[in-house]
Design a protein around this motif. Sequence first.
Motif, mmCIF file in Angstrom:
data_model
loop_
_atom_site.group_PDB
_atom_site.id
_atom_site.type_symbol
_atom_site.label_atom_id
_atom_site.label_comp_id
_atom_site.label_asym_id
_atom_site.label_seq_id
_atom_site.Cartn_x
_atom_site.Cartn_y
_atom_site.Cartn_z
ATOM 1 N N ILE A 227 18.921 4.475 10.437
ATOM 2 C CA ILE A 227 18.917 3.707 9.194
ATOM 3 C C ILE A 227 20.337 3.536 8.676
ATOM 4 N N TRP A 228 21.137 4.574 8.777
ATOM 5 C CA TRP A 228 22.529 4.452 8.350
ATOM 6 C C TRP A 228 23.248 3.383 9.176
ATOM 7 N N LEU A 229 22.931 3.306 10.475
ATOM 8 C CA LEU A 229 23.560 2.294 11.325
ATOM 9 C C LEU A 229 23.120 0.892 10.911
ATOM 10 N N ASN A 230 21.828 0.721 10.686
ATOM 11 C CA ASN A 230 21.327 -0.584 10.239
ATOM 12 C C ASN A 230 21.957 -0.995 8.915
ATOM 13 N N LEU A 231 22.037 -0.042 8.001
ATOM 14 C CA LEU A 231 22.603 -0.336 6.694
ATOM 15 C C LEU A 231 24.095 -0.639 6.805
ATOM 16 N N GLY A 232 24.797 0.114 7.647
ATOM 17 C CA GLY A 232 26.221 -0.142 7.847
ATOM 18 C C GLY A 232 26.487 -1.533 8.396
ATOM 19 N N ALA B 60 13.987 -6.299 10.367
ATOM 20 C CA ALA B 60 13.494 -7.640 10.693
ATOM 21 C C ALA B 60 14.275 -8.705 9.933
ATOM 22 N N LEU B 61 14.555 -8.448 8.678
ATOM 23 C CA LEU B 61 15.333 -9.410 7.885
ATOM 24 C C LEU B 61 16.776 -9.478 8.382
ATOM 25 N N ARG B 62 17.330 -8.332 8.750
ATOM 26 C CA ARG B 62 18.713 -8.309 9.250
ATOM 27 C C ARG B 62 18.829 -9.079 10.551
ATOM 28 N N ARG B 63 17.832 -8.963 11.417
ATOM 29 C CA ARG B 63 17.860 -9.681 12.686
ATOM 30 C C ARG B 63 17.777 -11.192 12.493
ATOM 31 N N GLN B 64 17.271 -11.605 11.337
ATOM 32 C CA GLN B 64 17.267 -13.027 11.002
ATOM 33 C C GLN B 64 18.511 -13.410 10.205
ATOM 34 N N GLN B 65 19.432 -12.456 10.076
ATOM 35 C CA GLN B 65 20.669 -12.646 9.314
ATOM 36 C C GLN B 65 20.391 -12.899 7.829
ATOM 37 N N ARG B 66 19.300 -12.348 7.333
ATOM 38 C CA ARG B 66 18.988 -12.422 5.896
ATOM 39 C C ARG B 66 19.451 -11.101 5.268
ATOM 40 N N PHE B 67 20.761 -10.935 5.264
ATOM 41 C CA PHE B 67 21.341 -9.633 4.945
ATOM 42 C C PHE B 67 21.132 -9.231 3.484
ATOM 43 N N GLU B 68 21.255 -10.188 2.580
ATOM 44 C CA GLU B 68 21.067 -9.865 1.162
ATOM 45 C C GLU B 68 19.657 -9.333 0.908
ATOM 46 N N GLU B 69 18.668 -9.919 1.590
ATOM 47 C CA GLU B 69 17.296 -9.461 1.426
ATOM 48 C C GLU B 69 17.060 -8.127 2.131
ATOM 49 N N ALA B 70 17.747 -7.906 3.252
ATOM 50 C CA ALA B 70 17.527 -6.695 4.037
ATOM 51 C C ALA B 70 18.049 -5.444 3.345
ATOM 52 N N ARG C 160 0.826 -1.209 0.000
ATOM 53 C CA ARG C 160 0.000 0.000 0.000
ATOM 54 C C ARG C 160 0.859 1.257 0.000
ATOM 55 N N LEU C 161 1.981 1.204 0.726
ATOM 56 C CA LEU C 161 2.851 2.380 0.863
ATOM 57 C C LEU C 161 4.285 1.962 0.570
ATOM 58 N N PRO C 162 4.621 1.702 -0.688
ATOM 59 C CA PRO C 162 5.933 1.106 -1.007
ATOM 60 C C PRO C 162 7.119 1.985 -0.660
ATOM 61 N N ASN C 163 6.926 3.284 -0.524
ATOM 62 C CA ASN C 163 8.053 4.174 -0.259
ATOM 63 C C ASN C 163 8.095 4.676 1.176
ATOM 64 N N LYS D 93 18.265 0.442 2.045
ATOM 65 C CA LYS D 93 18.703 1.473 1.095
ATOM 66 C C LYS D 93 17.541 2.394 0.730
ATOM 67 N N ARG D 94 16.369 1.802 0.522
ATOM 68 C CA ARG D 94 15.199 2.621 0.182
ATOM 69 C C ARG D 94 14.837 3.522 1.356
ATOM 70 N N ALA D 95 14.955 2.989 2.574
ATOM 71 C CA ALA D 95 14.639 3.793 3.755
ATOM 72 C C ALA D 95 15.586 4.973 3.889
ATOM 73 N N VAL D 96 16.859 4.747 3.654
ATOM 74 C CA VAL D 96 17.829 5.827 3.811
ATOM 75 C C VAL D 96 17.667 6.870 2.712
ATOM 76 N N GLU D 97 17.190 6.462 1.550
ATOM 77 C CA GLU D 97 16.898 7.431 0.491
ATOM 78 C C GLU D 97 15.736 8.335 0.883
ATOM 79 N N ARG D 98 14.765 7.767 1.611
ATOM 80 C CA ARG D 98 13.586 8.542 1.999
ATOM 81 C C ARG D 98 13.866 9.428 3.214
ATOM 82 N N ALA D 99 14.788 9.018 4.057
ATOM 83 C CA ALA D 99 15.053 9.776 5.292
ATOM 84 C C ALA D 99 16.551 9.796 5.567
#
Length: 634
Positions: free
Chosen positions: A239-244, A212-222, A198-201, A227-233
Amino acid sequence: MTTGQSPFSIPVTPSVSAPQRQRIQALIQQALAFQTRGQLHEAEQILLQVLAVDASEPDALQLMGLIAKRNGKLDQAEQLLRRSLVVNSRQPHVNYNLGNLLKDTGRPAEALPFYEKAILYKADYVEAYTNRAECLAALAGTEAGNARSLLETALPLYRRALQLQPDFVPARVGMAEAYLQLGEPPHAEEVLRAGLTRLPNDFYLNNSLGTALRRQQRFEEAAPYLKRAVERAPDRWQIWLNLGNTFLALGQMDDAIVCFKKVVVLDPANYAAQSALNQALWETGQHTQLLNSYEWAKERKPNDPELLKMAAEAYILFGRHEEAEANIAAVAALEPDAPALPRLRTTLLLAQQRVEEALDAARQGLATAPDDQLLLHRVAESALRLNRPAEALEAARRLDAVARDSQFAAAFQATAYRLLGQPDPRGLYDYDRFIQSIDLAPPAGYADLTAFHADLMAALDAQHVATHEPIEQTLRNGTQTRENLFTRVGAAPVIQALRDSILAATHRYIAALPDDAGHPFLRRKGQSLVWAGSWSARLRDQGYHTNHIHPEGWISGCYYVDMPDVVKDAEGKQGWITFGAFAQGTGATLPWERAIQPRPGLLVLFPSYMWHGTIPFHSAQTRTTVAFDIGGRA
């Protein structure tokens, strides 16, 4: 009998005439307009006119309460909102606002009934459903025994909010987090992915799904969602910490460093980012930049004691003791009684090999914080290094009493008995009983060990991306992988096969152990097993592991994948794993008591509290292992 007036009592107001009531309503509308525009002083002056005519006017009281909250006068705000509810308890928005104030000041249990009343008087109050659920989730974080029940009570509230307003993002994010805390990540994903259709961005939804994906160690999917989140904010450091951290897990070290630098710019005193940034700089060989981020941050926040504490800790870690001492002195000037000071001073003194002074500093700290685990640890360690085993034994026993299952407490006690020349009454270092060497067969699908290890080495090679060992680890002259090899979703099949073989061998090892409810190691038999950590270590020429224990484990182990030829020399024992040696800088030392010759396919299991290390080797060939800690959960 009391005198004076209760802060919640309502002064008696003469009856208000109809013209006065009209005037009051007009003034409240003016005040509301000023408040909406952020002109709080003007709004407050008008509301004071209203209360001069009618001191119990509920709308004026609640608006004054909201202005007081905006101005940081929280006690006054609470009194005003409560006074408004005394006049008229059936105000959903006032109940909601008082609930918010209590929630925001760390009183979720007190907030719950006010959200309940807000919902009672306004059945479609989406925000009240959501905030009530958030309070239940907050309580779940502090009431471990009741956490599941609280979270399961929160879920229908989130669900109702989304029925009323499917695009209400806070409810969707909160519901997903509750599912994650309940250990139900598929449900969390379902909730978040439904929101993203409904709200893709949306920033929050992308960040939450990526996290949530990172906490499951699904890093490629996360990574794409973050990246989209950091582009929006781009101004959100979280978000930069999560992405790092995601880039770190993916082995994209330079990208991770960029992200961590961005966090430091946005939040200079961010402990996680500062630590991760400098460790990544170390591991990638960018040593000229080491610790510069702390100096940059201190220029912007020169009197921030938390920043100074973390800077001191980092300088100790990287061996820059004079700078560490300066930062500790700066903390002491700002916060002379800071609980962190004795810990920092003791740690620095030990790093400087000033062991006697370290012991005194730790003792002084314990005078005001007798159950401080780190200080008890430092007393035991310092006393052992000074060859004062009786004092070490006493401190280790105290540590054992305040930190159940402390692996350091067990290690220090066993070492103290050895220095005393006395038998350990519990036989903590009974090598014959507790160390087991097992030759693992190649997993199904592999003709022999050579074929299995060829695939395993290829999978491990992809994760050995650093050029230097982690600064905080015991490895010297080599590299170590990040994250948890065995719990990562989508791990290479060959790693999964090794994990399954090791787990099966560990179950057999545990089953063969005797039952002893009074023994620190044996009493944990019967607990469910969890992977506390798993990683690969690769040593180069002159590489070794310093003598250490594994504080997060119960059972630790090492599987040998690829060994240099020199380990075959039984006399020199180069590259062999040893047990029992105690050598922590200068001072008392104890030699190793058991050495095991590694060979490809060998698994060695042992209690996590046993001191162990590696004898250095000299060879152009590398030494590759997979090590792990298994914890027990009651």
